[in-house]
Design a protein around this motif. Structure first.
Motif, PDB file in Angstrom:
ATOM      1  N   VAL A 129       0.844  -1.200   0.000  1.00  0.00           N
ATOM      2  CA  VAL A 129       0.000   0.000   0.000  1.00  0.00           C
ATOM      3  C   VAL A 129       0.877   1.247   0.000  1.00  0.00           C
ATOM      4  N   ASP A 130       0.210   2.377  -0.237  1.00  0.00           N
ATOM      5  CA  ASP A 130       0.884   3.674  -0.250  1.00  0.00           C
ATOM      6  C   ASP A 130       1.068   4.196   1.178  1.00  0.00           C
ATOM      7  N   LEU A 131       1.973   5.158   1.295  1.00  0.00           N
ATOM      8  CA  LEU A 131       2.097   5.953   2.502  1.00  0.00           C
ATOM      9  C   LEU A 131       2.081   7.430   2.120  1.00  0.00           C
ATOM     10  N   ALA A 132       1.744   8.268   3.079  1.00  0.00           N
ATOM     11  CA  ALA A 132       1.893   9.713   2.923  1.00  0.00           C
ATOM     12  C   ALA A 132       3.188  10.123   3.619  1.00  0.00           C
ATOM     13  N   ARG A 133       3.912  11.077   3.005  1.00  0.00           N
ATOM     14  CA  ARG A 133       5.202  11.469   3.565  1.00  0.00           C
ATOM     15  C   ARG A 133       5.341  12.982   3.586  1.00  0.00           C
ATOM     16  N   THR A 141      -2.816   6.941   7.977  1.00  0.00           N
ATOM     17  CA  THR A 141      -4.252   7.220   7.996  1.00  0.00           C
ATOM     18  C   THR A 141      -4.557   8.619   7.477  1.00  0.00           C
ATOM     19  N   VAL A 142      -4.719   9.573   8.363  1.00  0.00           N
ATOM     20  CA  VAL A 142      -5.174  10.914   8.005  1.00  0.00           C
ATOM     21  C   VAL A 142      -4.360  11.949   8.771  1.00  0.00           C
ATOM     22  N   LEU A 198     -11.857  22.858   8.835  1.00  0.00           N
ATOM     23  CA  LEU A 198     -10.724  21.937   8.876  1.00  0.00           C
ATOM     24  C   LEU A 198     -10.320  21.540   7.473  1.00  0.00           C
ATOM     25  N   VAL A 199      -9.082  21.108   7.366  1.00  0.00           N
ATOM     26  CA  VAL A 199      -8.568  20.452   6.168  1.00  0.00           C
ATOM     27  C   VAL A 199      -7.963  19.131   6.619  1.00  0.00           C
ATOM     28  N   ALA A 200      -8.344  18.046   5.973  1.00  0.00           N
ATOM     29  CA  ALA A 200      -7.816  16.721   6.295  1.00  0.00           C
ATOM     30  C   ALA A 200      -7.165  16.137   5.062  1.00  0.00           C
ATOM     31  N   VAL A 201      -6.003  15.517   5.248  1.00  0.00           N
ATOM     32  CA  VAL A 201      -5.271  14.881   4.155  1.00  0.00           C
ATOM     33  C   VAL A 201      -5.239  13.387   4.442  1.00  0.00           C
ATOM     34  N   GLY A 202      -5.904  12.605   3.609  1.00  0.00           N
ATOM     35  CA  GLY A 202      -6.035  11.181   3.868  1.00  0.00           C
ATOM     36  C   GLY A 202      -5.237  10.312   2.919  1.00  0.00           C
ATOM     37  N   ASN A 203      -4.463   9.409   3.504  1.00  0.00           N
ATOM     38  CA  ASN A 203      -3.920   8.288   2.746  1.00  0.00           C
ATOM     39  C   ASN A 203      -4.949   7.162   2.758  1.00  0.00           C
ATOM     40  N   GLY A 204      -5.606   7.012   3.918  1.00  0.00           N
ATOM     41  CA  GLY A 204      -6.725   6.090   4.077  1.00  0.00           C
ATOM     42  C   GLY A 204      -7.989   6.861   4.397  1.00  0.00           C
ATOM     43  N   PRO A 205      -9.115   6.161   4.603  1.00  0.00           N
ATOM     44  CA  PRO A 205     -10.406   6.844   4.705  1.00  0.00           C
ATOM     45  C   PRO A 205     -10.811   7.346   6.083  1.00  0.00           C
TER      46      PRO A 205
END
Length: 297
Positions: A129-133, A141-142, A198-205
Motif C-alpha cells: 500500500v501507499d504511505l503519505a510522507r 491514515t489521516v 478543517l482540512v484533512a489529508v487522507g492516505n486512508g479513509p
C-alpha cells in the motif's frame, strides 16, 4: 545485512488501550511462539527508544516487524520500515485501531490477530500500500489540520480526565470559541486561499476510531484525498459530526474533496496531527509514496 528468515520482532506499547497493550502482547506472543516463530519481544521505555529498537530489527533483517498497540504504535513502526522489504504485522491494542480496520484485522481477539500474522508469513500474503510522507516522516491514515487538531492540542495539555472523556471535554471547550481558519493550499500546483473549519489529508479513509473524514480514499491508488469542510455554524458542525462515522457527510454543501499527488497546507497557529500523533506545525507539505508499505493481512 544478516538475513534471519523465520525471526520476527514484536514491539509493544504496554500503555495503549488504557493498559491493554501488555495483556494483548502476552496472548499474541504465546500464539506466535507456539507457531514456531522466533520472536524478539521488545518494548521501549519511551517512543524514541522504541523507534531505535524497531530500526535495529529492520537493519538486522527480521522477516516482519509486528506492532502491538494502537494507530500510534503503527505510526512508529512505519517510520522504521517504510520503503523496505520488511513486512508490518499488527496486533490491535488501542482505542481507535483505524489501520486494523483498513485491513479487516481482528480488533478484539489478539490470538486471532496473531494467527493472521502467522498465516501471512506462511503464505506470503502481503498487501502493498501507499504511505503519505512529509520530509522524512510518514503516516498511514489521516493528517488533521484544523478544528480536530486544535482539540488534540488541548486534550494533550489536560491531565484530567483520562480516556475519551478528555477529548469530549476538549471538544466542547474549543467549540465555544472556535472560528474558521484562514488556509493557503497548494493542490498539485493549484493555489487556493479559503476559510474552513478543517482540512484533512487522507492516505486512508478514516481516523479517530472510525471517523470516515476522507471517505473514498484508497490505500493503493497513488493519490492523497484532501477534504475541506468550509465554514458552518457550531450547531451545524455538531449535527454533521455523527455522519462522519458512516461517511455520509460527503453530501453536505460545505464539503469539498480533491485527489492529488502532493498538497501543502498552511494556516497560522495550527499543529497538524497524523495517525493520532503530533506531526508538525503548519505549513506542511505531504506527498503520496506509492507502494511504500508491505502489510501482513
Amino acid at each position: 545485512m544478516n538475513e534471519r528468515a523465520g525471526e520476527i520482532a514484536l514491539i509493544t506499547n504496554p500503555t495503549s488501550g488504557r493498559g491493554m497493550g501488555g495483556r494483548v502482547r502476552d496472548t499474541a506472543l504465546a500464539r506466535l511462539r507456539a507457531a514456531g516463530l522466533t520472536v524478539r519481544n521488545l518494548a521501549g521505555r519511551d517512543a524514541g527508544e522504541a523507534l531505535d529498537l524497531a530500526r535495529q530489527c529492520v537493519d538486522d533483517g527480521v522477516e516482519a516487524l509486528v506492532v502491538c498497540g494502537g494507530d500510534g504504535m503503527v505510526h512508529l513502526g512505519v517510520q522504521a520500515i517504510a520503503g523496505t522489504r520488511t513486512a508490518l504485522g499488527i496486533i490491535p491494542a488501542g482505542t481507535g485501531n483505524d489501520v486494523a480496520r483498513y485491513f479487516d484485522l481482528p480488533r478484539t481477539d489478539p490470538a486471532a490477530a496473531a494467527d493472521r500474522v502467522v498465516d501471512g508469513l506462511a503464505s506470503g500474503q502481503v498487501r502493498t500500500v501507499d504511505l503519505a510522507r512529509s520530509g522524512s516522516k510518514y503516516f498511514v491514515t489521516v493528517m488533521a489540520a484544523g478544528f480536530d487538531a486544535i482539540v488534540n492540542e488541548r486534550a494533550n495539555r489536560m491531565t484530567w480526565p483520562r480516556g475519551q472523556m478528555r477529548y469530549n471535554i476538549a471538544t466542547l471547550a474549543e467549540l465555544r470559541t472556535f472560528k474558521p481558519l484562514a488556509y493557503t493550499l497548494d493542490l498539485d500546483g493549484e493555489q487556493r486561499r479559503l476559510e474552513a473549519m478543517l482540512v484533512a489529508v487522507g492516505n486512508g479513509p478514516s481516523f479517530g476510531g472510525g471517523l470516515r473524514i476522507t471517505e473514498g480514499a484508497l490505500l493503493d491508488d497513488g493519490l492523497l484525498d484532501v477534504v475541506i469542510i468550509k465554514p458552518m455554524s457550531k450547531a451545524g458542525l455538531i449535527r454533521t459530526y455523527p455522519r462522519l462515522f458512516k461517511g455520509t457527510h460527503v453530501t453536505h454543501p460545505q464539503y469539498e474533496h480533491h485527489r492529488v499527488r502532493s498538497v501543502t497546507v498552511a494556516a497560522p497557529g495550527i499543529v497538524a496531527y497524523a495517525d493520532g500523533e503530533r506531526f508538525g506545525a503548519l505549513p506542511v507539505t505531504v506527498e503520496c509514496v506509492p507502494g511504500a508499505l508491505r502489510v501482513l493481512s
